[in-house]
Scaffold this motif. Structure first.
Motif, short mmCIF file in Angstrom:
data_model
loop_
_atom_site.label_atom_id
_atom_site.label_comp_id
_atom_site.label_asym_id
_atom_site.label_seq_id
_atom_site.Cartn_x
_atom_site.Cartn_y
_atom_site.Cartn_z
N ALA A 25 5.47 -13.52 0.41
CA ALA A 25 4.15 -13.44 -0.19
C ALA A 25 3.11 -13.02 0.85
CB ALA A 25 3.77 -14.78 -0.82
N ALA A 26 3.19 -13.63 2.03
CA ALA A 26 2.24 -13.29 3.10
C ALA A 26 2.42 -11.84 3.53
CB ALA A 26 2.43 -14.23 4.29
N ALA A 27 3.67 -11.36 3.55
CA ALA A 27 3.92 -9.98 3.96
C ALA A 27 3.34 -8.99 2.96
CB ALA A 27 5.43 -9.76 4.11
N VAL A 28 3.50 -9.28 1.66
CA VAL A 28 2.91 -8.41 0.64
C VAL A 28 1.39 -8.36 0.80
CG1 VAL A 28 2.54 -8.08 -1.83
CG2 VAL A 28 4.80 -8.76 -0.99
N LEU A 29 0.79 -9.52 1.01
CA LEU A 29 -0.66 -9.58 1.17
C LEU A 29 -1.10 -8.89 2.46
CD1 LEU A 29 -0.93 -13.25 -0.05
CD2 LEU A 29 -2.02 -11.30 -1.18
N PRO B 213 -6.01 -6.52 12.68
CA PRO B 213 -6.00 -5.36 11.78
C PRO B 213 -4.94 -4.35 12.21
CG PRO B 213 -8.23 -5.91 12.51
CD PRO B 213 -7.30 -6.69 13.37
N ALA B 214 -4.28 -3.75 11.24
CA ALA B 214 -3.24 -2.77 11.56
C ALA B 214 -2.95 -1.94 10.32
CB ALA B 214 -1.96 -3.47 12.04
N GLU B 215 -2.49 -0.71 10.54
CA GLU B 215 -2.05 0.12 9.43
C GLU B 215 -0.62 -0.26 9.10
OE1 GLU B 215 -1.42 4.82 8.21
OE2 GLU B 215 -2.50 4.30 10.06
N LEU B 216 -0.42 -0.89 7.97
CA LEU B 216 0.88 -1.44 7.63
C LEU B 216 1.44 -0.76 6.38
CD1 LEU B 216 0.04 -5.25 8.07
CD2 LEU B 216 1.01 -3.69 9.77
N ARG B 217 2.64 -0.23 6.50
CA ARG B 217 3.33 0.40 5.37
C ARG B 217 4.65 -0.30 5.06
NH1 ARG B 217 1.68 3.85 8.95
NH2 ARG B 217 3.78 3.95 9.85
N THR B 218 5.28 -0.85 6.11
CA THR B 218 6.61 -1.45 5.94
C THR B 218 6.69 -2.75 6.72
OG1 THR B 218 7.57 0.77 5.77
CG2 THR B 218 9.08 -1.05 6.16
N ALA B 219 7.19 -3.79 6.06
CA ALA B 219 7.31 -5.11 6.69
C ALA B 219 8.76 -5.57 6.65
CB ALA B 219 6.43 -6.13 5.97
N GLU C 113 12.13 2.58 13.51
CA GLU C 113 10.78 2.90 13.98
C GLU C 113 9.74 2.86 12.87
OE1 GLU C 113 13.17 6.82 13.83
OE2 GLU C 113 13.48 4.73 14.46
N GLU C 114 10.15 2.71 11.62
CA GLU C 114 9.19 2.62 10.52
C GLU C 114 8.68 1.20 10.29
OE1 GLU C 114 10.10 5.09 6.90
OE2 GLU C 114 12.03 5.29 7.92
N ILE C 115 9.30 0.21 10.91
CA ILE C 115 8.85 -1.17 10.74
C ILE C 115 7.51 -1.36 11.44
CG2 ILE C 115 9.35 -3.60 11.26
CD1 ILE C 115 11.08 -2.39 9.06
N ASP C 116 6.52 -1.81 10.68
CA ASP C 116 5.16 -1.97 11.21
C ASP C 116 4.82 -3.41 11.55
OD1 ASP C 116 4.41 0.81 10.83
OD2 ASP C 116 4.39 0.37 8.68
N VAL C 117 5.53 -4.37 10.94
CA VAL C 117 5.26 -5.78 11.20
C VAL C 117 6.52 -6.58 10.87
CG1 VAL C 117 4.31 -6.16 8.87
CG2 VAL C 117 3.70 -7.73 10.73
N VAL C 118 6.74 -7.64 11.64
CA VAL C 118 7.88 -8.52 11.41
C VAL C 118 7.35 -9.92 11.11
CG1 VAL C 118 9.91 -9.62 12.43
CG2 VAL C 118 9.39 -7.21 12.95
N GLU D 80 -1.16 -5.23 1.81
CA GLU D 80 -2.31 -4.87 0.99
C GLU D 80 -3.61 -4.84 1.78
OE1 GLU D 80 -0.94 -6.56 -3.40
OE2 GLU D 80 -2.39 -7.68 -2.22
N HIS D 81 -3.76 -5.80 2.68
CA HIS D 81 -5.04 -5.96 3.38
C HIS D 81 -5.06 -5.32 4.77
CE1 HIS D 81 -6.85 -8.75 0.44
NE2 HIS D 81 -5.62 -9.17 0.26
N GLY D 82 -3.92 -4.80 5.23
CA GLY D 82 -3.88 -4.20 6.57
C GLY D 82 -4.21 -5.20 7.64
N LEU D 83 -3.60 -6.39 7.54
CA LEU D 83 -3.95 -7.48 8.44
C LEU D 83 -2.70 -8.29 8.76
CD1 LEU D 83 -6.80 -8.26 9.49
CD2 LEU D 83 -6.86 -10.02 7.70
N VAL D 84 -2.41 -8.47 10.05
CA VAL D 84 -1.28 -9.29 10.47
C VAL D 84 -1.77 -10.70 10.76
CG1 VAL D 84 0.60 -9.58 12.13
CG2 VAL D 84 -0.18 -7.27 11.50
N PRO D 85 -1.35 -11.69 9.98
CA PRO D 85 -1.84 -13.06 10.20
C PRO D 85 -1.25 -13.66 11.46
CG PRO D 85 -0.21 -13.03 8.43
CD PRO D 85 -0.46 -11.60 8.80
N PRO D 86 -1.97 -14.59 12.07
CA PRO D 86 -1.51 -15.18 13.33
C PRO D 86 -0.58 -16.36 13.11
CG PRO D 86 -3.66 -16.04 12.79
CD PRO D 86 -3.32 -15.06 11.69
#
Length: 416
Positions: A353-357, A386-392, A297-302, A360-366
């Motif tokens: 690299a995209a996940a780290v960025l 835009p999203a609050e991202l802590r873990t990818a 449940e801690e995963i914020d983006v895949v 940092e930017h709180g943004l999920v690329p399309p």
């Protein structure tokens, strides 16, 4: 020296040479804007082959970034890797003054799927057309999988643990795990990543044997994973290099910690056995979460593998559901490679690299070019979210059956 249990692997530098940007800044700008650069193949000798669309790195002048004595010894895939390594080292602020008294504290690891095909083809053509006396002396090393690791190490004066990972496309993530183990065993820093150059004629002919290679002529339709129109993947060249360091060593020299490489795991399920890859990928995800001490449940983006073959896409969606449960349909999923193509071992490093960025930017690329998703996934399309991202979570699979997962956290403070 701290114990291996306490030594944490962090990302301090990123360098990108990709079809959508010959710098990290250009790459991120195009990635977050969802710009697709897939286009008709223009590389010399490839125009009349059945491959129609690819992700080519254009506007890349290796001579502006690499000394002539290294250029003549190396293939295009190593040019990409050396240039990306330069950018990553500059980004990390890691210069010779930082390790001149301890060169054995810095290592190099790269992953490679095919090696130097363009260089090798040119020299073999000279052999058959003109004779052995016309074959250059660097033929024996330029095509080799380990060429990029060797040249980066020699050029930078890095004498620490060095290696090359040849484990299918997922080797890009496995190289990061290899670097992480070196960090935990006592190495202070590792230059790690992958770059590929598979668009030479001989290399393309070899790839035409893959049933999963897309031969669609329309760049907007050639690579559409997770849709009913999925017809395979589009190959690409380029890749990324990262500087990873032991967290306390990075802090001691005042480096900015961009993310923590918190957990990794890999499995193998066999060539094109996509149904079996569901369990294999799910097992890798669970292993990476366990190593990262991270709950599902801690995963914020895949950042999805997004293979582009219906059976493979279905297996990936099911693997995420197996691990994330009901949240699998609500966690944002990104697949920026649909706008650049799959650069084999370089692809998951570009995703990293995209996940780290993104963290940092709180943004999920399309995912460019993707519409009408037919799986129960929250795939981000059209515009960045835009999203609050802590873990990818970054995923990768290869044609030969490798599966890998990587967990990235935003800061060391995220670690338990």
């Amino acid at each position: 020296m701290s114990s291996s249990r306490e030594r944490r692997c962090v990302v301090t530098g990123i360098g990108v040479i990709a079809p959508n940007g010959v710098s990290t800044e250009a790459f991120w700008k195009a990635t977050k804007e969802g710009i697709s650069v897939l286009d008709v193949v223009t590389r010399e000798g490839c125009q009349n082959l059945p491959l129609n669309v690819a992700g080519e790195v254009r506007d890349f002048d290796p001579g502006a970034l690499i000394e002539e004595r290294y250029l003549v010894q190396t293939d295009r895939f190593t040019h990409f890797a050396m240039a990306a390594a330069n950018l990553a080292l500059d980004d990390a602020g890691l210069g010779r003054a930082d390790y001149q008294d301890s060169p054995f504290a810095v290592g190099v690891v790269t992953a490679a799927g095919s090696g130097g095909g363009e260089f090798g083809q040119r020299e073999l053509q000279r052999l058959w057309a003109q004779g052995s006396r016309y074959v250059g002396p660097y033929q024996s090393i330029a095509w080799f999988y380990a060429a990029s690791t060797g040249q980066i190490s020699i050029r930078g004066g890095f004498k620490g643990p060095c290696g090359v990972v040849a484990s299918d496309e997922a080797g890009g993530l496995d190289a990061l795990a290899h670097a992480g183990r070196s960090i935990r065993r006592g190495t202070d820093a590792v230059v790690v990543g992958a770059a590929e150059a598979p668009l030479a004629p001989y290399s393309v002919v070899c790839q035409l044997g893959y049933d999963s290679l897309s031969t669609v002529a329309d760049p907007t339709r050639a690579y559409r994973p997770f849709t009913a129109g999925a017809c395979g993947f589009v190959p690409a060249e380029g890749g990324a290099m990262l500087v990873v360091e032991e967290a306390e060593a990075a802090r001691a020299r005042g480096a900015t910690i961009r993310a923590v490489a918190a957990g990794h795991a890999a499995t193998f399920t066999g060539p094109s056995r996509w149904e079996e890859s569901r369990d294999g990928l799910a097992h890798a995800i669970r292993g990476a979460l366990e190593e990262a001490q991270c709950a599902p449940e801690e995963i914020d983006v895949v950042f999805a593998d997004a293979f582009g073959v219906p059976a493979a896409d279905h297996a990936e969606a099911l693997a995420l559901a197996d691990v994330l449960g009901r949240r699998a349909s609500r966690v944002p999923v990104s697949a920026p490679k649909t706008g650049t193509g799959r650069a084999y071992c370089g692809a998951p490093v570009l995703d990293t690299a995209a996940a780290v960025l993104a963290l940092e930017h709180g943004l999920v690329p399309p995912a460019p070019n993707v519409v009408d998703v037919c799986h129960d996934l929250d795939l981000v399309t059209g515009w960045a979210r835009p999203a609050e991202l802590r873990t990818a979570l970054v995923l990768s699979r290869g044609l030969m059956g490798s599966n890998a997962a990587l967990v990235l956290r935003k800061t060391p403070e995220n670690l338990r």
